[in-house]
Design a protein around this motif. Sequence first.
Motif, mmCIF file in Angstrom:
data_model
loop_
_atom_site.group_PDB
_atom_site.id
_atom_site.type_symbol
_atom_site.label_atom_id
_atom_site.label_comp_id
_atom_site.label_asym_id
_atom_site.label_seq_id
_atom_site.Cartn_x
_atom_site.Cartn_y
_atom_site.Cartn_z
ATOM 1 N N ILE A 191 0.827 -1.203 0.000
ATOM 2 C CA ILE A 191 0.000 0.000 0.000
ATOM 3 C C ILE A 191 0.866 1.259 0.000
ATOM 4 O O ILE A 191 1.856 1.338 0.714
ATOM 5 C CB ILE A 191 -0.942 -0.020 1.225
ATOM 6 C CG1 ILE A 191 -1.911 -1.198 1.101
ATOM 7 C CG2 ILE A 191 -1.694 1.305 1.383
ATOM 8 C CD1 ILE A 191 -2.910 -1.316 2.231
ATOM 9 N N GLU A 192 0.449 2.201 -0.835
ATOM 10 C CA GLU A 192 1.051 3.545 -0.767
ATOM 11 C C GLU A 192 -0.064 4.532 -0.492
ATOM 12 O O GLU A 192 -1.109 4.472 -1.135
ATOM 13 C CB GLU A 192 1.727 3.901 -2.092
ATOM 14 C CG GLU A 192 2.997 3.116 -2.347
ATOM 15 C CD GLU A 192 3.601 3.479 -3.713
ATOM 16 O OE1 GLU A 192 4.306 4.491 -3.792
ATOM 17 O OE2 GLU A 192 3.329 2.749 -4.677
ATOM 18 N N ARG A 211 2.713 -2.114 8.267
ATOM 19 C CA ARG A 211 3.226 -3.421 7.863
ATOM 20 C C ARG A 211 2.936 -3.688 6.396
ATOM 21 O O ARG A 211 3.440 -4.649 5.823
ATOM 22 C CB ARG A 211 2.552 -4.524 8.675
ATOM 23 C CG ARG A 211 2.403 -4.227 10.125
ATOM 24 C CD ARG A 211 1.622 -5.324 10.824
ATOM 25 N NE ARG A 211 2.326 -6.599 10.703
ATOM 26 C CZ ARG A 211 1.791 -7.766 11.038
ATOM 27 N NH1 ARG A 211 0.550 -7.824 11.495
ATOM 28 N NH2 ARG A 211 2.487 -8.866 10.915
ATOM 29 N N MET A 212 2.042 -2.877 5.840
ATOM 30 C CA MET A 212 1.542 -3.142 4.493
ATOM 31 C C MET A 212 2.263 -2.323 3.434
ATOM 32 O O MET A 212 1.962 -2.419 2.254
ATOM 33 C CB MET A 212 0.042 -2.833 4.441
ATOM 34 C CG MET A 212 -0.785 -3.726 5.367
ATOM 35 S SD MET A 212 -2.524 -3.281 5.326
ATOM 36 C CE MET A 212 -3.220 -4.526 6.436
ATOM 37 N N LYS A 213 3.221 -1.502 3.893
ATOM 38 C CA LYS A 213 3.989 -0.697 2.951
ATOM 39 C C LYS A 213 5.156 -1.518 2.415
ATOM 40 O O LYS A 213 5.549 -2.525 3.008
ATOM 41 C CB LYS A 213 4.512 0.550 3.664
ATOM 42 C CG LYS A 213 3.410 1.473 4.188
ATOM 43 C CD LYS A 213 3.999 2.576 5.053
ATOM 44 C CE LYS A 213 2.898 3.447 5.652
ATOM 45 N NZ LYS A 213 3.429 4.412 6.622
ATOM 46 N N LYS A 214 5.733 -1.047 1.334
ATOM 47 C CA LYS A 214 6.905 -1.736 0.767
ATOM 48 C C LYS A 214 8.038 -1.751 1.781
ATOM 49 O O LYS A 214 8.714 -2.750 1.978
ATOM 50 C CB LYS A 214 7.365 -1.018 -0.521
ATOM 51 C CG LYS A 214 6.620 -1.463 -1.764
ATOM 52 C CD LYS A 214 7.594 -1.617 -2.932
ATOM 53 C CE LYS A 214 6.963 -2.405 -4.074
ATOM 54 N NZ LYS A 214 5.866 -1.647 -4.726
ATOM 55 N N GLN A 240 10.197 -2.753 10.919
ATOM 56 C CA GLN A 240 11.033 -3.895 10.584
ATOM 57 C C GLN A 240 12.296 -3.993 11.431
ATOM 58 O O GLN A 240 12.640 -5.052 11.928
ATOM 59 C CB GLN A 240 11.429 -3.804 9.108
ATOM 60 C CG GLN A 240 11.874 -5.107 8.510
ATOM 61 C CD GLN A 240 10.718 -6.099 8.408
ATOM 62 O OE1 GLN A 240 9.566 -5.750 8.596
ATOM 63 N NE2 GLN A 240 11.057 -7.339 8.129
ATOM 64 N N THR A 241 12.979 -2.869 11.598
ATOM 65 C CA THR A 241 14.278 -2.913 12.263
ATOM 66 C C THR A 241 14.165 -2.828 13.776
ATOM 67 O O THR A 241 15.142 -3.006 14.477
ATOM 68 C CB THR A 241 15.140 -1.719 11.801
ATOM 69 O OG1 THR A 241 14.381 -0.520 12.029
ATOM 70 C CG2 THR A 241 15.477 -1.826 10.338
ATOM 71 N N THR A 263 5.799 -7.159 11.971
ATOM 72 C CA THR A 263 6.779 -6.968 10.907
ATOM 73 C C THR A 263 6.076 -6.876 9.546
ATOM 74 O O THR A 263 4.890 -7.141 9.420
ATOM 75 C CB THR A 263 7.782 -8.128 10.889
ATOM 76 O OG1 THR A 263 7.051 -9.347 10.983
ATOM 77 C CG2 THR A 263 8.730 -8.024 12.077
ATOM 78 N N ARG A 264 6.847 -6.537 8.553
ATOM 79 C CA ARG A 264 6.334 -6.287 7.214
ATOM 80 C C ARG A 264 5.589 -7.510 6.669
ATOM 81 O O ARG A 264 6.010 -8.649 6.838
ATOM 82 C CB ARG A 264 7.513 -5.946 6.298
ATOM 83 C CG ARG A 264 7.139 -5.612 4.878
ATOM 84 C CD ARG A 264 8.389 -5.139 4.148
ATOM 85 N NE ARG A 264 8.155 -5.082 2.717
ATOM 86 C CZ ARG A 264 8.155 -6.143 1.912
ATOM 87 N NH1 ARG A 264 8.375 -7.331 2.401
ATOM 88 N NH2 ARG A 264 7.945 -5.980 0.613
ATOM 89 N N LEU A 265 4.482 -7.242 6.005
ATOM 90 C CA LEU A 265 3.663 -8.307 5.428
ATOM 91 C C LEU A 265 3.980 -8.488 3.952
ATOM 92 O O LEU A 265 4.156 -7.514 3.216
ATOM 93 C CB LEU A 265 2.184 -7.956 5.578
ATOM 94 C CG LEU A 265 1.633 -7.936 7.010
ATOM 95 C CD1 LEU A 265 0.297 -7.201 7.058
ATOM 96 C CD2 LEU A 265 1.495 -9.349 7.558
ATOM 97 N N ASP A 266 4.007 -9.724 3.536
ATOM 98 C CA ASP A 266 4.121 -10.018 2.110
ATOM 99 C C ASP A 266 2.728 -10.136 1.505
ATOM 100 O O ASP A 266 1.756 -10.450 2.202
ATOM 101 C CB ASP A 266 4.875 -11.324 1.897
ATOM 102 C CG ASP A 266 6.364 -11.152 2.104
ATOM 103 O OD1 ASP A 266 6.883 -10.065 1.759
ATOM 104 O OD2 ASP A 266 6.997 -12.081 2.631
#
Lengths: 347, 347
Positions: free
Chosen positions: B14-15, B57-60, B65-66, B72-75
């Motif tokens: 998402i952006e 979590r839904m952004k590129k 994350q860190t 954490t980031r979702l694929d």
Amino acid sequence: MEVENKYVTLKKHIEGAPLESDLEMRSTVLVLTVGEGSDDVIVKNMYVSIDPYQINRMKKYSPSQTAVNFSTRLDVGQAIDAYGIGMVVASNNSAFQKDDMVAGLLGWAEYSIIKGGNMLWKIDSKEFPLSYHGGILGFSGLTAYAGFFNVCKPKKGEKVFVSAASGSVGNVVGQYAKLLGCYVIGCAGTKEKVDLLKDKLGFDDAFNYKEESDLKSTLKRYFPEGIDIYFDNVGAEMQEAAVANMNAFGRVAVCGVISEYLSTNEKRAAPDMLLVVYKRITIQGFLAGDYMDEFANFISTTSDHLRHNRIHVVEDISQGLESIPSAFAGLFRGDNVGKKLVQITQD
Amino acid sequence: MEVENKYVTLKKHIEGAPLESDLEMRSTVLVLTVGEGSDDVIVKNMYVSIDPYQINRMKKYSPSQTAVNFSTRLDVGQAIDAYGIGMVVASNNSAFQKDDMVAGLLGWAEYSIIKGGNMLWKIDSKEFPLSYHGGILGFSGLTAYAGFFNVCKPKKGEKVFVSAASGSVGNVVGQYAKLLGCYVIGCAGTKEKVDLLKDKLGFDDAFNYKEESDLKSTLKRYFPEGIDIYFDNVGAEMQEAAVANMNAFGRVAVCGVISEYLSTNEKRAAPDMLLVVYKRITIQGFLAGDYMDEFANFISTTSDHLRHNRIHVVEDISQGLESIPSAFAGLFRGDNVGKKLVQITQD
């Protein structure tokens, strides 16, 4: 006995970087006696402290005005109070005798009248050079001590970043941090200062921020394991970059933001608040004056370090009241290395 | 026994503001038994929490994350874990029995497999409606409790400002603050929400920020004596304005910065760091997960308030897994009033 009391004052309110011509010398006639029933103290000033925060009092609108009852906005022509060291020349105050050496809120002047002996302390020990009481054993030292130990709450082994690290406060913070067993990196604005940090003051590393184009990458390079504590003297881009490289539960002690003192109100770089949340970062502003109950601890600890040569004193002393305008303007050009003082008299 | 397990997943990263079409429904076949020797738990989800932080979590690139090992980031295509309430349908884990009601990290799905029963708690009491355990007695409540009491360290009589004050966390913070004896003002984005704060939740006052053009002036009007505590759910302009109106030793708890979640990386409004120094302000990011040792206190205190009708519960519940995309997108349009939940099943 009457003397001519020369003092430095504001010629006009300052916008942007201060020029020597923004300040001027004036004088008044001062009678060196204190009336019966008064508890005022007259001090002949010997060393006065030259600090960046004074710029904020010299603007048309002073950001300190609404928040603190000291360091308030200065009017044109007004005498400028400042931390300093001097000798009592007249006193009816039972706490101070003629010829006592004192430290406290004096002024950019040859003589200061201290109402009620307020914000004035006797210097009892002659163990160290008098000038030390204007810096490492004065408010700069207390700022470093309280800011590092009370605000940053450091633990041995933590990674510490200090900006303006060769300045009056930064160099002491870095040395305290090394003595505690932290990993310490500083930044400064010249090769000479960077060398001082690495070669003499024992910093683990240091860099010249003027040679770096991307501060986030720079700090990532110097702190591959992240920053735990950032002692901030500069604000803006450097603060943003430090927060971007911070570890979870990192702490930012905001001592000063010299890079923001000269700017107007346009939007500036600031920490990414998403990172502040996810990393649970604390950003805390502080003033040394709130930590006077730490003063005795600070003096005892720091004196002990000095006695055993565990701390180096970095002073930058100009001579004569007339040198104050250039000393002050020089702070914002990065001229000073370490604590900037002006020696008013050799007596 | 086999079931078709429907779940919500990301169709693409998402952006900007999320659209319902950024999410999609998928399904897999799930065997509702747990193998011998496994301590996994299979939960049939009943209520799931819809929270703004999921957008990060839904952004590129995910800012979490860190910093943290959760959220954490979702694929694309990945099941989305989320706080929720459900019933155990299969377990070999000694801590959980079939038919136990549980709360914890479930997912936007009909069923969730909880590895090792991790981040899962039994709901022992049937005193309150089940949905309460997804909000006021769940992570939203803990966030409000820990953020207000542990981070803000409030004192009776202090002036408290809450943004997104009708939201899942804000409305609870305001109510805790009133119960402590603070003066509390909230802001929200509709007249309906403002009325709720004033008429039902006992806020001293409230305003619609969308009707204000100069937030610094607005807050000066609502807090003529200054703000002691700002519980920040939105960031940017509101944070800047709150700091500008803060008293000495003010505290900002940064719970979320929803106004910054959707923006790109351009410079945004930020607190004036000079004021942070002079007013000795603390700005602290936090996550409720760090305060699990407060969970028992939180439940006991809040249950007692509920029992005596001292806290109002504001829930906004949509029906059916299929409503998750619109419920989520709606958070960023300000559609929800109070805690946003989706009820997956009536069982």
